[in-house]
Structure formats: C-alpha cells, structure tokens
Write an enzyme that holds these catalytic residues in place. Sequence first.
Site, PDB file in Angstrom:
ATOM      1  N   GLY A 233       1.294  -1.653  -2.099  1.00  0.00           N
ATOM      2  CA  GLY A 233       2.373  -2.567  -1.758  1.00  0.00           C
ATOM      3  C   GLY A 233       2.545  -2.673  -0.262  1.00  0.00           C
ATOM      4  N   VAL A 237       7.935  -0.098   2.328  1.00  0.00           N
ATOM      5  CA  VAL A 237       8.191   0.820   1.217  1.00  0.00           C
ATOM      6  C   VAL A 237       7.219   2.001   1.277  1.00  0.00           C
ATOM      7  CG1 VAL A 237       8.215   1.056  -1.294  1.00  0.00           C
ATOM      8  CG2 VAL A 237       9.138  -1.011  -0.225  1.00  0.00           C
ATOM      9  N   GLY A 238       5.990   1.746   1.698  1.00  0.00           N
ATOM     10  CA  GLY A 238       5.008   2.825   1.807  1.00  0.00           C
ATOM     11  C   GLY A 238       5.464   3.939   2.724  1.00  0.00           C
ATOM     12  N   GLU A 255      -2.126   2.335  -0.500  1.00  0.00           N
ATOM     13  CA  GLU A 255      -2.839   1.141  -0.020  1.00  0.00           C
ATOM     14  C   GLU A 255      -1.788   0.092   0.286  1.00  0.00           C
ATOM     15  OE1 GLU A 255      -5.069  -2.418  -1.632  1.00  0.00           O
ATOM     16  OE2 GLU A 255      -6.563  -0.810  -1.789  1.00  0.00           O
ATOM     17  N   CYS A 289      -3.828  -8.238  -0.264  1.00  0.00           N
ATOM     18  CA  CYS A 289      -3.821  -7.369   0.916  1.00  0.00           C
ATOM     19  C   CYS A 289      -5.098  -7.519   1.736  1.00  0.00           C
ATOM     20  CB  CYS A 289      -3.618  -5.915   0.497  1.00  0.00           C
ATOM     21  SG  CYS A 289      -4.824  -5.317  -0.699  1.00  0.00           S
TER      22      CYS A 289
END
Length: 493
Positions: A233, A237-238, A255, A289
């Site tokens: 994502g 948030v990662g 990722e 991505c």
Amino acid sequence: MTISTSLNLYINGAHVPSRTSTTFPVTNPLTGEALYPCASATVADYETAIQHAHAAYKTWNATSPSARRKILLRAADILETYLNDDAPEILSSEVSAVPSWVKLNVLAAAAILRESAGLVTHIKGEIVPADRPGTTIMVLREAVGVVFAISPWNAPVNLTARAIATPLICGNTVLLKPSEYSPKSQHLVVRALAEAGLPAGCINFLPSSPADTPSVTEFAVKHPLVRRVNFTGGDRVGRIIAAWAAECLKPCLLELGGKAPAVVLEDADLEDAVDAVLFGALSNSGQICMSTERVIIHTSIADAFTTLLASRAKQIKVGNHLTDPSVSLSGLYSPAAPPRILSLIDDAVAQGATLVTGDRQITGPNGTILGVHIVDHVKPDMALFQNETFGPVLCVTRVESEEEAIEIANGTEYTLCASVFTKDVLRGMEVAKGIRAGSCHVNGPTVYIEPTLPNGGTGGRSGYGRFGGMAGVEEFTERKIVTLVKPGMRYPL
C-alpha cells in the site's frame, strides 16, 4: 454471490458477522452508489481469529508438502472459473476494472497460487560442517506461525494471492485484512482456497471500516502470536505499520509506493519505447505501484519522442466502462484522486512545465474519470516529479547525458522499479546497474513481474523486503540451528 449481497467475516472456516454486528458500506467509485454492507471486524474479532489461526498452525505446519501443494493448485483452478461467474461484476463494481484488468487480475492470481505451490518442496535447510568432534549441525528452515497480511484494492485479486500464498505454502496461517474499497474482490481468493479444502483457521478474512482500521491493525501488528506482517500500500500507512512492528522488534515486509522512471537514451527505438512507456504508465489508469510516472529522455530525441507519445496517447479510449465496455481506461478509485492529480499538474505548469496533452476535465457520474495527461519540461524539484500521482499521468524530463539521466532517475525517495531503453543492450545493463531500484527492465515496461521473482523496493518510500520465489520463502520462515551430539562427549570446565 451477487454484488448486492452482504459480506461477513471469515473466521475458522465460517462466515460470521462481527462481534458487534457492525457493518460499513462498500460503494461503487464510478457511480458513488452503495453496493453492499460489509461486516467490520473489531479487536475482539481479531483476537478470536488470531487464537484460531495459532491453533490451526500446529496442524497445518505438520501437513505434508504434497497436501499443501494440492490445495493451492486446486484453488488456482477454482479461481479461474470465477471469470465465468461473478468476478467480472465484482471487480467492475468495486474498483472500476475494465474487462482486460479483470482477466489479468484473476489469471495472475491463479499463476501466483500455482508458482507458490511449486515452492513447497524447495523449502530446504542445510548440513553445516562442525569443528567440534562428534557433532552434526543442521540448519532448518521453519514456518514462523501466524502471519498478518494487508493487501490493497488496486490489483485486489493477485495482490491478495501474493500476500497469503507463500506464507501458507511455508506452513504458516494467515489473517487477511482487505481494503475497505474491495472486500469482495479480495474475498475471491479466500473463497477459492476454502472451496479447495484449506483447513479451518488457516485463512481468516477480516475486513474493517475506515473508522475501525487503525485500532484493529495496531492490535494485530503488536499481538504476540502474530509473528510476521506484510503490507502492500501507500508509504504513509507503511511507516505507521513499520513503527508499530519496530516497537515489538517484529519483522515486516512492506511494498509501498512507486515513481518509476523510464530512461530513454539517444539510441533508443522510439516506437518500441513509446509503446512500452504507455503500457507501463496507463495500465489500470496508472494505479499500479510499478506504473511509469517519469520519462527521463535525452534532449536530442525528446521532441520526436514526446510528439509520438502524445499522438499514441490520444488514441487511447477513456470513458465509463459500465456504459461502454470497450474503453481502455475508466474511473479512478476515488473522487478525490482527479483533483489531487490536476493540482500537481497545475503546480508544474505554473513553474514552467508544458502540458502536451490532456484536457484537465474530470468526468463520470461520480467525478472519477480523468483522461491521459502528459507534461513536458518537468524539473526534479517539482512536486509532480517527486510525488506519486497514481493516475494516468506522465511527466517528461530532458537530460544531456547518460550520467545525468541516472542521477535524476535516482532523485526521488522511490526505489521500486525502472526501465531503460537503448539499442545497445550492454549499455542498458550498465545504466540499469546504476539506477537504485528493486527491478530495472532494459527495453521493457516498468509494469512487469513474474511470480517467482523477488519483487520489492530497496528502501525509502517504496519499502523493503521481497515477495516472490525463494526470496518470499525467506521472508516467511526462520532458520533454526539444531545440533546432534554423539553420546559420551565430555566438556572442560
């Protein structure tokens, strides 16, 4: 299952409502209409699922490799049948998927399940020579236990398969948190595995509303029985997930975003380069991505390349896939996306960039359709160059040398993938080695991955860790040293 039918949680082999019977609406992004109510998992639901997954791990990990492989292979076959059932309607409604994207998602997911199934007998340890007499040293590779997987909406079927297939084949059990945008699309993989005979508790499906997501995610990441976390994502948030995992010193695989550069050298075949760049930039309307977002091109061919690029882009059909199934690009995932993208374009133009093609018009019943936009003379200090757009946008930056091209390609915090175009393949190899990216394709698009390849970024806003092949096996297993000592050994004290 029709698109209007409500969706429950899936815990320990049963579809159940949330502990509080709370639901949230899943909407069609193209129309803005509510599709169905989806159960919203609570912290209590997560605790229940974790306990069941932990219990199931003890038996699933002891299951023979052949038995695990058969289930994943059977699930792949079942998943493909959904193309002739409800998968097209579900993906079309939840993520505005055009028919080609529906087919690619499902077939790629089936391929991931098959390739992962093939890894099961390659999960091997080793024997290490010992200096100490009478000692045999073995290094085993063992499953870790419960894995928490979070997969996104943009490629909902294949990225869900990727998030859970390798952990399962290694002998782990999985909690899956799908995106609130696409629960049914992601549930297709869970459904196929259940139909294929995956034992209860091995996969648990726990969607949550946007309001509940922060609390349940933190709970799962920090839970002592959850041994690994994988997330695909955005980097915002990662970073939060990485911080929670760091508090527990818990490994996680991230990722995250991309801002893939395509470096076009002065000797490149323009026709080939343009085709590959457009495919890489516009597949799924640029919502991948790995999407090509930056073209870094030698000044001597920039005018010819940009002219051809714009000409080809204008031939691509954009519109409402619900009323015209022949369109190649349909709506974006949210009404907020087009205005955000246009603001980046406007900012670049205000600073001297040139809008080559694109009408800046937002259309569609819910304001999610945006045509292809190509912006030339984009400088590295512009926000359009630095920030992920996640839409049908390409920015062109002109350079004078190969060295400058490499420097500018490396000039963002994204490190996921890249491309290089040149007729000299050896030169392309050298340039590829100079670009900081987890993958770099010579004379091919940035959007390319095989299930066996170790896909992932090399840090920064693209994250770290690797999905795919034996690299994925290493992420979801641990090395354990076991020594065997000959009886009668004596030790000096």
